[in-house]
Design a protein around this motif. Structure first.
Motif, short mmCIF file in Angstrom:
data_model
loop_
_atom_site.label_atom_id
_atom_site.label_comp_id
_atom_site.label_asym_id
_atom_site.label_seq_id
_atom_site.Cartn_x
_atom_site.Cartn_y
_atom_site.Cartn_z
N PRO A 523 32.68 40.52 42.06
CA PRO A 523 31.55 41.39 42.41
C PRO A 523 31.60 42.77 41.78
O PRO A 523 30.58 43.46 41.72
CB PRO A 523 31.65 41.48 43.95
CG PRO A 523 32.38 40.25 44.37
CD PRO A 523 33.36 40.00 43.27
N ASP A 524 32.76 43.20 41.30
CA ASP A 524 32.89 44.51 40.66
C ASP A 524 32.68 44.46 39.15
O ASP A 524 32.87 45.47 38.47
CB ASP A 524 34.28 45.11 40.95
CG ASP A 524 34.49 45.38 42.43
OD1 ASP A 524 33.51 45.76 43.10
OD2 ASP A 524 35.62 45.20 42.91
N GLY A 525 32.31 43.28 38.63
CA GLY A 525 32.08 43.17 37.19
C GLY A 525 33.34 42.97 36.38
O GLY A 525 33.31 43.08 35.15
N TRP A 550 31.14 42.65 33.27
CA TRP A 550 30.97 41.21 33.22
C TRP A 550 30.01 40.68 34.28
O TRP A 550 29.81 39.45 34.36
CB TRP A 550 32.34 40.52 33.36
CG TRP A 550 33.23 40.84 32.20
CD1 TRP A 550 34.13 41.84 32.11
CD2 TRP A 550 33.28 40.14 30.94
NE1 TRP A 550 34.74 41.84 30.88
CE2 TRP A 550 34.24 40.80 30.15
CE3 TRP A 550 32.61 39.03 30.43
CZ2 TRP A 550 34.55 40.38 28.85
CZ3 TRP A 550 32.92 38.62 29.14
CH2 TRP A 550 33.87 39.28 28.37
N SER A 551 29.41 41.55 35.05
CA SER A 551 28.44 41.09 36.05
C SER A 551 27.25 40.42 35.37
O SER A 551 26.70 40.94 34.40
CB SER A 551 27.94 42.28 36.89
OG SER A 551 28.99 42.82 37.66
N VAL A 579 29.76 34.59 24.98
CA VAL A 579 29.33 35.31 26.17
C VAL A 579 27.91 35.82 26.00
O VAL A 579 27.60 36.47 24.99
CB VAL A 579 30.28 36.51 26.46
CG1 VAL A 579 29.83 37.24 27.72
CG2 VAL A 579 31.71 36.04 26.59
N ARG A 580 27.04 35.51 26.96
CA ARG A 580 25.73 36.17 27.04
C ARG A 580 25.84 37.19 28.16
O ARG A 580 25.97 36.86 29.33
CB ARG A 580 24.63 35.15 27.37
CG ARG A 580 23.20 35.60 26.99
CD ARG A 580 22.58 36.70 27.91
NE ARG A 580 22.63 36.38 29.32
CZ ARG A 580 21.71 35.68 29.96
NH1 ARG A 580 20.67 35.22 29.33
NH2 ARG A 580 21.85 35.43 31.27
N ASP A 864 35.20 36.77 46.74
CA ASP A 864 35.78 37.59 45.67
C ASP A 864 35.38 37.13 44.28
O ASP A 864 35.79 37.74 43.29
CB ASP A 864 37.31 37.59 45.77
CG ASP A 864 37.82 38.15 47.08
OD1 ASP A 864 37.04 38.85 47.75
OD2 ASP A 864 38.97 37.87 47.45
N ILE A 865 34.60 36.06 44.18
CA ILE A 865 34.27 35.46 42.89
C ILE A 865 32.76 35.26 42.80
O ILE A 865 32.12 34.87 43.77
CB ILE A 865 34.99 34.10 42.73
CG1 ILE A 865 36.50 34.32 42.66
CG2 ILE A 865 34.51 33.36 41.49
CD1 ILE A 865 36.97 35.17 41.51
N THR A 866 32.18 35.55 41.64
CA THR A 866 30.74 35.34 41.42
C THR A 866 30.46 34.28 40.37
O THR A 866 29.30 34.03 40.04
CB THR A 866 30.08 36.66 41.00
OG1 THR A 866 30.70 37.15 39.82
CG2 THR A 866 30.19 37.70 42.11
N GLY A 867 31.47 33.66 39.83
CA GLY A 867 31.27 32.59 38.86
C GLY A 867 32.59 32.19 38.25
O GLY A 867 33.52 33.00 38.13
N ILE A 868 32.74 30.89 37.89
CA ILE A 868 33.93 30.42 37.17
C ILE A 868 33.46 29.73 35.90
O ILE A 868 32.41 29.08 35.87
CB ILE A 868 34.80 29.48 38.04
CG1 ILE A 868 34.02 28.22 38.45
CG2 ILE A 868 35.32 30.21 39.25
CD1 ILE A 868 34.87 27.22 39.22
N PHE A 869 34.24 29.87 34.82
CA PHE A 869 33.80 29.40 33.50
C PHE A 869 34.99 28.81 32.74
O PHE A 869 36.09 29.31 32.80
CB PHE A 869 33.21 30.55 32.70
CG PHE A 869 32.13 31.30 33.44
CD1 PHE A 869 30.82 30.88 33.39
CD2 PHE A 869 32.45 32.43 34.19
CE1 PHE A 869 29.82 31.57 34.07
CE2 PHE A 869 31.46 33.11 34.86
CZ PHE A 869 30.14 32.69 34.81
#
Length: 869
Positions: A523-525, A550-551, A579-580, A864-869
């Motif tokens: 969440p903090d980018g 990275w947000s 990365v976009r 604590d996570i907004t995405g996994i890649f």
């Protein structure tokens, strides 16, 4: 009790309702400050009516408009009357007074039996730290003996405390504050109660004294002049509800103050505080304070800086304002500060020109001269690093020593394979800090991993205790390290370390250890690296891979696209990132070989078909590796179909989306083309529409037919679907380039809407096996040619677990404190657990569907996570 002698009917009380005018604070004297005007207040029964000044309302150009009342205290806490006829008797609040007239009224003067006087303890709580601009003691007279000037004056005095009720013999008087003659309340000659305000500079000063000393209570007394002792014409009675009305203004206050080296961002990271007695270099200094005006309105802090001789330093702006309360700051530029010692202080000033006390002076020192010698970098054996005969293995930690003999070296800032920032504040903003040693050369020992090959560059600078950087000599401050090629872990088959195009990390492996990894945004980018370990269980501790920005990013990694040495450098064998970012720009970030995207040499990829909107239409990006049989790593995208592509980017509406394959382009030798890594001009439509809301996983060959397949989640039914891939298969897709076969089969039967984030870097289950390959001499060269001798390569291969050779994937669970998550334990038994902040699960893949999940993470995977890649 005793009986007071009866008095004439002239003393009888008669009462009427009082009306009071509530006045505003005194108008400010400066013409550019807000105007003010009296507000009429009328009390009728239970109703208070406030009437603002009509002319001021009509001309108002500053808002909000505020009705600022008087001090809200000022009521009587206690009163007492003293009587010369009973000199030792106490009458608190009139109690004990026995008369045919009201016993509960204060008295002044001679009542034909004795002289009287009255005292009042008035509440002044709330005036602390206030400036008094006016004060009135408002009384209501209910009786006077006569109705002409012979009534004589009534005097207002300061008095001693009446916590212990005074008597005639113990009364204490201070100084006279005011004196006025007035009469009223005599039913026969001057009927009707009379209100009177005592007001004077002496009364105002007395109230100010109470405010300054935070008394909370002050005592006032009413008496007849000594010359009227025994004269009944001076006799009067009053209601026992006098009011102390105060016009006041709270002084502004400085709540706290602090200084910071260089620029300062309120509540920001990286601010470098400078304590009193602290030191700075060529950075300048920001002075800050938290200030407050209890009255509200504009309040300004004025900062002062003086040199050691007491001369003020001129800088602009030297003040900053807030409304009511808040943080203010000013910057004193480095150009205004020479070598030496300085002090700084501040005071606050409000709209009424009232100022706080100046803060205590705080000192700081300035040294503009940095270390005049560069850093010397040594190998662990004490010899200079980077000599022509030295060799360093890429991606292998190595110990170095930093030295600098300048006397006040505090520490070193170093960075591998990227330059250090030239800013002086904050210290070492984009490098790694290490404290200087205590020996004469201030030796610091550090362990550093060179990344790039064949040359890695180690940059080092020293800082003195004032924050100044060492000189850059173009030599020891940047040391070139000749590096050998890193070791790679190869796939079980189809990889040969003797072939140049095969020398790269296995797809999905970001750190070079042979196991597939993934990254996650928070969440903090920030970006975090999670290293795989060859099994489906818990992961090792995460590592920070990106400090911010990275947000909202879309991220893919699978394959080597470029090198990290420069924007257009050739592939270096490390797995890279596509990365976009949230600004709709698409970049290739080279991987640094240990898990992080290398922002310093990223490459921008323009969108030739959408120059106006760039890559705003991307819903998802996948790097599946080389899946179309042509040289180069390929790209799969999910791209929006716009309702109207001619509007501004912010107004675009995605009505559907297509699945597109962009074939990778390679140069001779097999490396990705750095001029144009993908064939933008010939996109292959894998899906013509309906892909907008699907989540896709690139998992390589699922069904065992040697073609890469795709698994997609459909949120409409919560299922996973397997789309088989095909290239020129005689039965399935003859004479065809890469395509997906329809219809898809169900790969996961349901519930996948309860897995917020998914990713698959390939096969996760396996071990490493040592292998050896020896090249044979060429028959075309003489056998004694030094270049024609056998070469033995020792390397490692990744060996999948038997029966688990397929693509696996990670998935997160939502934050749910009540619903158990089902998974398989290490013994193969079903178990369940709660995941109140989200868990991480690993799903093994099979040709037709996934196996039961295993637990890989127990907390924070939803919060604590907004995405996994």
């Amino acid at each position: 009790m005793w009986e007071q002698p009866a008095v004439s009917s002239d003393e009888e009380q008669s009462g009427t309702t009082a009306k009071t005018l509530v006045r505003s604070l005194a108008a400010a004297s400066e013409p550019d400050l807000p105007d003010s005007a009296p507000v009429t207040a009328d009390v009728s029964g239970d109703t208070l009516t406030l009437t603002p000044d009509a002319e001021l309302l009509a001309s108002a150009d500053q808002f909000p408009l505020v009705i600022d009342p008087y001090f809200s205290g000022g009521d009587v806490e206690k009163w007492a009357v003293v009587y010369s006829a009973t000199p030792n008797a106490a009458y608190p609040n009139g109690s004990g007074w026995n008369s045919s007239n009201p016993w509960d009224e204060p008295r002044v003067g001679y009542n034909d039996t004795g002289d009287t006087a009255s005292f009042f303890a008035m509440n002044t709580n709330g005036l602390e730290n206030a400036t008094t601009t006016g004060a009135r003691f408002a009384v209501t007279q209910t009786h006077s003996y006569v109705c002409d000037s012979s009534v004589g004056p009534t005097e207002l005095w300061s008095a001693g405390g009446i916590g212990t009720t005074p008597t005639w013999n113990t009364q204490v008087w201070g100084s006279r504050l005011d004196s006025d003659s007035f009469f009223g309340g005599n039913d026969r000659f001057c009927p009707g109660d009379v209100g009177h305000d005592f007001t004077s500079d002496a009364l105002k000063a007395y109230v100010q004294q109470a405010a300054d000393n935070e008394w909370g209570t002050l005592v006032l007394g009413l008496r007849a002049p000594a010359s009227y002792a025994g004269n009944h014409n001076a006799y009067k009675r009053f209601r026992n509800d006098p009011q102390l009305e105060v016009d006041y203004n709270y002084k502004p206050t400085v709540i706290s103050k602090a200084a910071y080296e260089g620029y300062y961002v309120e509540s920001g990271d990286g601010n470098n505080p400078v304590a009193c007695g602290g030191r700075i270099g060529r950075s300048g200094i920001t002075l800050t304070a938290k200030i407050k005006d209890q009255d509200g309105g504009n309040v300004t802090a004025y900062f002062s800086v003086k040199n050691s001789s007491g001369t003020a330093i001129t800088f602009s702006p030297n003040s900053d304002s807030v409304n009511g309360s808040g943080e203010v700051s000013v910057l004193v530029p480095a150009t205004k500060l020479g070598n030496g010692t300085y002090t700084w202080s501040l005071y606050a000033k409000d709209n009424e020109n009232t100022t706080s006390a100046s803060t205590a002076a705080c000192s700081f020192s300035v040294d503009l001269k940095g270390p005049d010698k560069p850093v010397t970098v040594l190998d662990s054996d004490g010899t200079r690093a980077g000599e022509a005969t030295d060799s360093y293995a890429a991606r292998v930690p190595r110990q170095f020593k930093f030295t600098n003999p300048v006397s006040d070296i505090e520490g070193y800032c170093w960075a591998m394979d990227h330059t250090l920032s030239t800013v002086t504040t904050p210290r070492c903003p984009n490098g790694t800090w290490v404290d200087a040693g205590t020996d004469a050369n201030h030796t610091a020992t550090v362990t550093i991993t060179p990344f790039a090959h064949p040359v890695a560059k180690l940059n080092v600078i020293a800082y003195d205790t004032f924050g100044n950087r060492s000189v850059l000599a173009g030599g020891d401050d940047q040391v070139s390290l000749t590096t050998t090629e890193p070791t790679y872990v190869y796939e079980k088959e189809n990889s040969d370390p003797t072939i140049g195009s095969s020398k790269h990390d296995r797809p999905g492996d970001l750190s070079g250890d042979g196991f597939a990894d993934f990254v996650a945004t928070d969440p903090d980018g920030k970006l975090w690296f999670y290293g795989g370990n060859g099994n489906l269980g818990p992961l090792a501790a995460r590592q920070n891979a990106g400090t911010g920005g990275w947000s909202g990013a879309l991220i893919a990694h699978r394959g080597d696209l470029k090198g990290m040495s420069s924007v257009d450098s050739a592939p270096d064998g490390y797995e890279d990132f596509l990365v976009r970012l949230s600004n709709n720009n698409l970049y290739v970030y080279p991987g640094n070989g240990v898990g992080s995207p290398w922002a310093y040499t990223r490459k921008w990829l323009a969108n030739p078909s959408q120059p106006k909107h760039q890559w705003a239409g991307l819903r998802q990006i996948l790097l599946p590796g080389d899946i179309d049989g042509k040289p180069g790593n390929d790209l799969i995208t999910v791209e929006c179909i716009w309702e109207n592509a001619n509007v501004e980017t912010a107004d675009l509406k995605c009505v559907s989306a297509r699945l597109i394959l962009y074939s990778g382009l390679a140069v001779g030798g097999g490396g990705q083309n750095q001029t144009q890594p993908f064939n933008w001009g010939e996109p292959v439509l894998l899906g013509t529409g309906g892909w907008r809301d699907l989540t896709n996983l690139a998992v390589n060959d699922i069904n065992g037919d040697s073609y890469a397949d795709l698994v997609a989640r459909d949120p409409s039914d919560g299922k996973l679907y397997l789309y088989p891939g095909c290239i020129n298969d005689a039965e399935k897709c003859p004479n065809s380039g890469y395509k997906l076969l329809y219809p898809p089969s169900v790969y996961g039967t349901g519930g996948w809407t309860q897995r917020p984030y998914l990713t698959s870097p390939g096969n996760l289950q396996g071990t490493l096996q040592a292998a050896t390959v020896t090249t044979q001499p060429s028959p075309d060269l003489p056998p004694d040619d030094p270049k024609n001798q056998p070469v033995t390569y020792n390397f490692k291969r990744f060996i999948p677990m038997v029966g688990e050779e397929y693509g696996d994937f990670w998935a997160t669970t939502p934050a749910d404190p009540d619903t158990p998550v089902q998974c398989m334990d290490s013994a193969g038994n079903w178990t369940s657990r709660l995941c109140p902040t989200g868990c991480l699960l690993t799903y093994p893949g099979t040709p037709t569907g996934h196996e039961a999940p295993r637990l890989a993470g127990t907390a924070g995977w939803a919060t604590d996570i907004t995405g996994i890649f």
